[in-house]
Design a protein around this motif. Structure first.
Motif, short mmCIF file in Angstrom:
data_model
loop_
_atom_site.label_atom_id
_atom_site.label_comp_id
_atom_site.label_asym_id
_atom_site.label_seq_id
_atom_site.Cartn_x
_atom_site.Cartn_y
_atom_site.Cartn_z
N ASP A 1 9.05 12.41 16.28
CA ASP A 1 9.86 12.33 15.04
C ASP A 1 10.07 10.97 14.61
O ASP A 1 10.29 10.95 13.32
N VAL A 2 10.15 10.08 15.26
CA VAL A 2 10.56 8.86 14.98
C VAL A 2 9.52 8.10 13.98
O VAL A 2 9.76 7.83 13.10
N PHE A 3 8.26 8.26 14.40
CA PHE A 3 7.25 7.77 13.84
C PHE A 3 7.06 8.68 12.52
O PHE A 3 6.57 7.97 11.46
N TYR A 4 7.21 9.92 12.76
CA TYR A 4 6.94 10.63 11.58
C TYR A 4 7.88 10.57 10.20
O TYR A 4 7.48 9.92 9.24
N ASN A 5 9.13 10.32 10.56
CA ASN A 5 10.19 9.87 9.73
C ASN A 5 10.25 8.43 9.08
O ASN A 5 10.17 8.33 7.99
N GLY A 6 9.34 7.73 9.94
CA GLY A 6 9.04 6.18 9.43
C GLY A 6 8.18 6.28 8.59
O GLY A 6 8.13 5.59 7.60
N TYR B 1 0.93 -1.11 0.00
CA TYR B 1 -0.18 -0.11 0.02
C TYR B 1 0.79 1.16 0.00
O TYR B 1 0.85 2.03 1.03
N PRO B 2 1.41 1.57 -1.21
CA PRO B 2 2.57 2.57 -1.19
C PRO B 2 1.84 3.94 -1.38
O PRO B 2 0.59 3.97 -1.60
N GLY B 3 2.68 5.04 -0.78
CA GLY B 3 2.13 6.34 -0.87
C GLY B 3 0.95 6.73 0.35
O GLY B 3 0.34 7.93 0.36
N LYS B 4 1.05 5.92 1.37
CA LYS B 4 0.02 6.12 2.49
C LYS B 4 1.04 6.36 3.79
O LYS B 4 0.83 5.28 4.40
N PRO B 5 1.16 7.36 4.30
CA PRO B 5 2.16 7.49 5.51
C PRO B 5 1.19 7.01 6.92
O PRO B 5 2.00 6.35 7.52
#
Length: 364
Positions: free
Chosen positions: A200-205, A112-116
């Motif tokens: 920030d860790v979750f956001y960057n991931g 499911y690409p493109g879905k952060p």
């Protein structure tokens, strides 16, 4: 430890549960069965149904802002269900818990690409649910040895989970609604505590695995496609050890080789120094081979006490280091164990454009 060992332990535990125990059970289990009633299985089944229904509603409702469809939620729960037993056995026998965080991010990134947000939610249900389940079992194990009634443990765990999750969600919602520019380091006033390093860790991931997606890094479009060969290494690596242990069944060294433990230990190699692994190997070899061979009775009595003492020593030294050095703003202590691995002469070069330093390239 291989799949055969894990399967054998599970069958033994299931057989003991079905037969109501017996003399083969340890003294703690016999005492608990004699004095306290176990938690009925329907309680766990009911909680599973309720949580699954709420999770499906969360993912499919709210205008699907979480981006994860129902099939993604079921897949994440299936991954957590499949890996809880083997990783739980590894954690119980080695005190090391291999993580599924990268695996879950990689799987949903391909599917499911493109879905952060979907990537983050899938990681939460696929990995963190398994980690929390093992923590739950670990707490029950502690209560088992402390002779705490299982039903009281279950009620306390359930109440604590409900209260903690409610307070956590309410606090986060209140902060998002009242603190302006929260988590935005550039817009916050100087000295503001709301820098959100964990977020920030979750956001960057979510950006790396959800927006950029794995094919652009580990696929045909990326520069790190060779990393996929390590999946093959993980599958093939236990085979030679298993064949050698079958060929030489009396060899204690071959029986005690644990590939998941070796790989999990190597995962901490990059942020750690070689002196950490040298001292860990030295202490482990001395106390688990030399002392065990010479004084087995002493080793069986004090091995776990030694392990707890070493962990407590690390925590004590962390506090002592902060009080004696960090509190007085003393940083950058140089010693041979901290510099022996420094083999990058360009690491100390300036990165600002136009700065000239001897032996360093000039950044345009």
């Amino acid at each position: 430890m291989g799949l055969g060992d894990i399967w054998g332990l599970w069958r033994k535990a299931a057989a003991e549960q079905a037969n109501g125990g017996g003399k083969e059970q340890d003294v703690h289990t016999r005492i608990m069965k004699r004095n306290y009633e176990a938690v009925p299985h329907w309680c766990f089944h009911l909680m599973l149904v309720i949580v699954m229904a709420l999770s499906l509603y969360t993912c499919e409702g709210f205008d699907r802002q979480l981006q994860l469809p129902s099939w993604g939620l079921l897949l994440a729960c299936g991954i957590a269900f499949s890996f809880t037993l083997p990783i739980g056995v590894i954690s119980a026998t080695t005190n090391m818990q291999p993580g599924l965080n990268i695996i879950t991010e990689l799987i949903i990134g391909y599917l499911y690409p493109g879905k952060p947000l979907a990537n983050v939610v899938f990681k939460t249900y696929g990995y963190i649910s398994m980690a929390e389940a093992l923590t739950f079992v670990s707490d029950f194990k502690l209560g088992h040895y402390m002779k705490i009634p299982p039903r009281s443990m279950f009620v306390v765990q359930l109440a604590g989970t409900v209260v903690a999750s409610t307070v956590h969600f309410a606090t986060a919602w209140w902060l998002l609604m009242t603190v302006r520019n929260i988590c935005d380091v550039d817009s916050l006033p100087p000295g503001s505590p709301w820098t959100c390093p964990g977020d920030d860790v979750f956001y960057n991931g979510s950006i790396i695995w959800g927006v950029v997606d794995p094919p652009r890094m580990f696929g045909s479009l990326g520069n790190y496609w060779q990393m996929n060969y390590f999946f093959l290494v993980g599958v093939v690596a236990p085979v030679p050890v298993w064949l050698l242990s079958c060929r030489y069944p009396r060899c204690a060294v071959l029986r005690n080789i644990n590939l998941p433990l070796i790989f999990a230990g190597a995962s901490g190699l990059l942020p750690a120094r070689s002196v950490n692994f040298v001292m860990w190997g030295l202490v482990g070899f001395v106390f688990n081979h030399v002392v065990y061979r010479r004084c087995k009775a002493w080793w069986m009595r004090h091995n776990y006490v030694l392990a707890a003492g070493l962990d407590a020593g690390v925590a004590f030294m962390g506090v002592l280091t902060f009080v004696s050095l960090g509190y007085f703003d003393i940083y950058g202590v140089q010693w041979w164990g901290g510099t022996a691995d420094d083999h990058c002469p360009l690491a100390s070069c300036p990165t600002a454009p136009g700065v000239v330093a001897r032996g360093c390239p000039v950044v345009p």
